[in-house]
Design an enzyme around this catalytic site. Structure first.
Site, mmCIF file in Angstrom:
data_model
loop_
_atom_site.group_PDB
_atom_site.id
_atom_site.type_symbol
_atom_site.label_atom_id
_atom_site.label_comp_id
_atom_site.label_asym_id
_atom_site.label_seq_id
_atom_site.Cartn_x
_atom_site.Cartn_y
_atom_site.Cartn_z
ATOM 1 N N LYS A 11 46.533 52.293 43.325
ATOM 2 C CA LYS A 11 47.566 53.135 43.952
ATOM 3 C C LYS A 11 47.390 53.239 45.482
ATOM 4 O O LYS A 11 46.366 52.825 46.032
ATOM 5 C CB LYS A 11 47.514 54.522 43.305
ATOM 6 C CG LYS A 11 47.870 54.499 41.811
ATOM 7 C CD LYS A 11 47.961 55.913 41.243
ATOM 8 C CE LYS A 11 48.340 55.882 39.775
ATOM 9 N NZ LYS A 11 48.547 57.262 39.234
ATOM 10 N N TYR A 51 58.132 55.233 36.182
ATOM 11 C CA TYR A 51 57.663 56.551 35.735
ATOM 12 C C TYR A 51 58.768 57.381 35.071
ATOM 13 O O TYR A 51 58.649 58.603 34.979
ATOM 14 C CB TYR A 51 57.058 57.314 36.913
ATOM 15 C CG TYR A 51 55.647 56.857 37.253
ATOM 16 C CD1 TYR A 51 54.606 56.988 36.336
ATOM 17 C CD2 TYR A 51 55.345 56.307 38.486
ATOM 18 C CE1 TYR A 51 53.319 56.578 36.637
ATOM 19 C CE2 TYR A 51 54.051 55.895 38.800
ATOM 20 C CZ TYR A 51 53.045 56.043 37.856
ATOM 21 O OH TYR A 51 51.760 55.650 38.148
ATOM 22 N N ASN A 114 45.120 59.529 42.197
ATOM 23 C CA ASN A 114 43.999 59.228 41.297
ATOM 24 C C ASN A 114 43.675 57.732 41.203
ATOM 25 O O ASN A 114 43.142 57.261 40.206
ATOM 26 C CB ASN A 114 44.230 59.860 39.923
ATOM 27 C CG ASN A 114 45.422 59.271 39.193
ATOM 28 O OD1 ASN A 114 46.183 58.501 39.769
ATOM 29 N ND2 ASN A 114 45.584 59.642 37.939
ATOM 30 N N HIS A 117 46.342 53.308 37.816
ATOM 31 C CA HIS A 117 47.144 53.525 36.608
ATOM 32 C C HIS A 117 46.770 52.448 35.607
ATOM 33 O O HIS A 117 46.533 51.295 35.989
ATOM 34 C CB HIS A 117 48.651 53.405 36.915
ATOM 35 C CG HIS A 117 49.481 53.231 35.666
ATOM 36 N ND1 HIS A 117 49.893 54.294 34.914
ATOM 37 C CD2 HIS A 117 49.901 52.108 35.014
ATOM 38 C CE1 HIS A 117 50.557 53.831 33.848
ATOM 39 N NE2 HIS A 117 50.579 52.523 33.888
ATOM 40 N N GLU A 128 55.458 47.235 30.870
ATOM 41 C CA GLU A 128 55.063 47.436 32.281
ATOM 42 C C GLU A 128 54.787 46.104 32.982
ATOM 43 O O GLU A 128 55.198 45.912 34.132
ATOM 44 C CB GLU A 128 53.845 48.363 32.331
ATOM 45 C CG GLU A 128 54.178 49.784 31.885
ATOM 46 C CD GLU A 128 52.988 50.732 31.865
ATOM 47 O OE1 GLU A 128 53.192 51.919 31.569
ATOM 48 O OE2 GLU A 128 51.847 50.300 32.136
HETATM 49 P P1 CMP Z 1 49.334 57.607 35.816
HETATM 50 O O1 CMP Z 1 48.380 57.027 34.854
HETATM 51 O O2 CMP Z 1 49.836 56.721 36.890
HETATM 52 O O3 CMP Z 1 50.590 58.184 35.008
HETATM 53 C C1 CMP Z 1 51.336 59.296 35.430
HETATM 54 C C2 CMP Z 1 50.789 59.908 36.664
HETATM 55 O O4 CMP Z 1 51.261 61.189 36.961
HETATM 56 C C3 CMP Z 1 49.305 60.109 36.518
HETATM 57 O O5 CMP Z 1 48.651 58.865 36.513
HETATM 58 C C4 CMP Z 1 48.988 61.030 37.659
HETATM 59 O O6 CMP Z 1 48.698 60.353 38.863
HETATM 60 C C5 CMP Z 1 50.302 61.772 37.823
HETATM 61 N N1 CMP Z 1 50.102 63.176 37.464
HETATM 62 C C6 CMP Z 1 49.738 63.655 36.281
HETATM 63 N N2 CMP Z 1 49.647 65.005 36.352
HETATM 64 C C7 CMP Z 1 49.958 65.347 37.622
HETATM 65 C C8 CMP Z 1 50.034 66.584 38.318
HETATM 66 N N3 CMP Z 1 49.779 67.735 37.699
HETATM 67 N N4 CMP Z 1 50.392 66.539 39.610
HETATM 68 C C9 CMP Z 1 50.669 65.350 40.233
HETATM 69 N N5 CMP Z 1 50.607 64.162 39.610
HETATM 70 C C10 CMP Z 1 50.253 64.161 38.328
#
Ligand code: CMP
Length: 140
Positions: A11, A51, A114, A117, A128
């Site tokens: 990311k 998403y 984070n 993904h 995907e």
């Molecule tokens: P990802 O695996 O990319 O799939 C959905 C994403 O939503 C997740 O990783 C997080 O980065 C994001 N996400 C999940 N919960 C939250 C939250 N409370 N606030 C912001 N982003 C979130």
């Protein structure tokens, strides 16, 4: 379990900190093979579609903003049990809850930023992967 593929995104928080190689080292050490990889700027339309499942969530807008805020690296990973293995290697979505040694524990900044993904199922991995790669792009 046979060899399968999963979809991965490094990311914008990872590209911004120049740690894509460090993350790839963790991926490869876990026995996953990077069989396709490209660095792209996700368009808003791509991020919204990718998403879509989270559209009703309060963080959807923030998530789309973040994923389009800088370059990402999209990848196809291959290996035995690749979907579950990569989820183990990534660690919990919230880095505060991620196990030691996982990508998110080591590198992630927050639940939103984070670092990575990974697909949550083999069926979703196929969907995907098809959003970013054609069969010709994948060299196993
Ligand atoms: P990802 O695996 O990319 O799939 C959905 C994403 O939503 C997740 O990783 C997080 O980065 C994001 N996400 C999940 N919960 C939250 C939250 N409370 N606030 C912001 N982003 C979130």
């Amino acid at each position: 379990m046979a060899v399968e593929r999963t979809f991965s995104i490094l990311k914008p928080d990872a590209t911004a900190r120049n740690i894509t190689g460090a993350i790839n080292a963790i991926i490869e050490k876990a026995g996953l093979r990077i069989v396709a990889q490209k660095r792209i700027r996700m368009s808003r339309a791509q991020a919204e579609k990718f998403y879509e499942i989270h559209k009703a969530r309060p963080f959807y807008g923030e998530l789309v903003d973040f994923m389009t805020s800088g370059p990402v690296v999209v990848q196809v990973l291959e290996g035995e049990n690749a979907v579950a293995k990569y989820r183990d290697v990534m660690g919990a979505t919230d880095p505060a809850k991620a196990a030691d040694g996982t990508i998110r524990k080591v590198h992630a900044k927050s639940v939103g930023e984070n670092s990575v993904h990974g697909s949550d199922s083999s069926d979703n991995a196929k969907i995907e992967i098809a959003q970013f790669f054609t069969d010709k792009d994948i060299v196993g």
